[in-house]
Motif scaffolding. Structure first.
Motif, PDB file in Angstrom:
ATOM      1  N   ALA A  82       0.959  -1.269  -0.213  1.00  0.00           N
ATOM      2  CA  ALA A  82       0.018   0.097  -0.122  1.00  0.00           C
ATOM      3  C   ALA A  82       0.920   1.257   0.199  1.00  0.00           C
ATOM      4  N   GLY A  83       1.915   1.456   0.839  1.00  0.00           N
ATOM      5  CA  GLY A  83       2.860   2.507   0.859  1.00  0.00           C
ATOM      6  C   GLY A  83       3.586   2.940  -0.639  1.00  0.00           C
ATOM      7  N   GLY A  84       4.086   1.469  -1.082  1.00  0.00           N
ATOM      8  CA  GLY A  84       4.671   1.918  -2.350  1.00  0.00           C
ATOM      9  C   GLY A  84       3.649   2.259  -3.358  1.00  0.00           C
ATOM     10  N   LYS A  85       2.327   1.720  -3.368  1.00  0.00           N
ATOM     11  CA  LYS A  85       1.256   2.300  -4.442  1.00  0.00           C
ATOM     12  C   LYS A  85       1.096   3.645  -4.278  1.00  0.00           C
ATOM     13  N   LEU A  86       0.916   3.996  -2.803  1.00  0.00           N
ATOM     14  CA  LEU A  86       0.597   5.367  -2.648  1.00  0.00           C
ATOM     15  C   LEU A  86       1.772   6.439  -3.185  1.00  0.00           C
ATOM     16  N   GLU A  89       1.127   6.471  -7.125  1.00  0.00           N
ATOM     17  CA  GLU A  89       0.194   7.397  -7.378  1.00  0.00           C
ATOM     18  C   GLU A  89       0.360   8.655  -7.393  1.00  0.00           C
ATOM     19  N   GLN A  90       0.924   9.109  -6.191  1.00  0.00           N
ATOM     20  CA  GLN A  90       1.245  10.661  -5.861  1.00  0.00           C
ATOM     21  C   GLN A  90       2.228  11.295  -6.903  1.00  0.00           C
ATOM     22  N   TYR A  91       3.232  10.435  -7.427  1.00  0.00           N
ATOM     23  CA  TYR A  91       4.351  11.083  -8.179  1.00  0.00           C
ATOM     24  C   TYR A  91       4.664  10.552  -9.564  1.00  0.00           C
ATOM     25  N   LYS A 107      11.823  13.370  -8.720  1.00  0.00           N
ATOM     26  CA  LYS A 107      10.770  12.728  -7.463  1.00  0.00           C
ATOM     27  C   LYS A 107       9.979  11.815  -7.668  1.00  0.00           C
ATOM     28  N   MET A 108       9.880  11.418  -9.160  1.00  0.00           N
ATOM     29  CA  MET A 108       9.184  10.050  -9.752  1.00  0.00           C
ATOM     30  C   MET A 108      10.194   9.097  -9.706  1.00  0.00           C
ATOM     31  N   ILE A 109      11.340   9.362  -9.839  1.00  0.00           N
ATOM     32  CA  ILE A 109      12.642   8.375  -9.918  1.00  0.00           C
ATOM     33  C   ILE A 109      12.648   7.906  -8.324  1.00  0.00           C
ATOM     34  N   LEU A 110      12.742   8.920  -7.490  1.00  0.00           N
ATOM     35  CA  LEU A 110      12.812   8.494  -6.078  1.00  0.00           C
ATOM     36  C   LEU A 110      11.819   7.723  -5.404  1.00  0.00           C
ATOM     37  N   ALA A 111      10.601   8.157  -5.951  1.00  0.00           N
ATOM     38  CA  ALA A 111       9.281   7.603  -5.458  1.00  0.00           C
ATOM     39  C   ALA A 111       9.342   6.015  -5.916  1.00  0.00           C
TER      40      ALA A 111
END
Length: 133
Positions: A82-86, A89-91, A107-111
């Motif tokens: 769930a945390g990874g999916k969050l 979805e955010q970034y 930020k996308m790569i870090l996410a």
């Protein structure tokens, strides 16, 4: 209602999900500090068990502890993604304003990296690049 992360076997003391995540965040920040990534490690620690904020996981853990004669199948409730999916979805979308595209791409790569660590914390890191696997 309190969401349950763990129940200690010897005295059945409950650790709430909030207590667990905040505790792991502090530990992860301490480990990450040595590498200069304390906030990134803390974010992973804070989000790693977000899936425990569900009625389904609460029932799962109560069944396992209070009915050991008929426990649920270990791992039958997904709490680790769930945390990874969050984060994904955010970034994982380009902003409408592309004036700061590089910052958003970073930020996308870090996410994705942190999200992979989170969703893989009970297994091996996932390979989202090699299509042959």
């Amino acid at each position: 209602m309190d969401y349950i992360a763990h129940i200690r076997e010897n005295d059945r003391k409950v650790q709430t999900v909030t207590e667990h995540l905040l505790g792991v965040q502090v530990l992860a920040e301490g480990y990450g500090e040595k590498l200069g990534v304390s906030h990134i490690a803390g974010l992973a620690g804070m989000l790693h068990d977000m899936g425990k904020y569900t009625e389904e996981f609460r029932n799962y853990i109560l069944q396992a502890v209070y009915h050991p004669e008929a426990p649920p199948k270990r791992g039958s409730v997904d709490h680790s993604t769930a945390g990874g999916k969050l984060l994904f979805e955010q970034y994982h979308s380009l902003p409408k304003d592309l004036s700061n595209k590089q910052d958003h791409m970073n930020k996308m790569i870090l996410a994705e990296v942190v999200g992979n660590a989170i969703i893989s914390h009970h297994s091996y890191l996932q390979d989202f690049i090699n299509h042959d696997i």
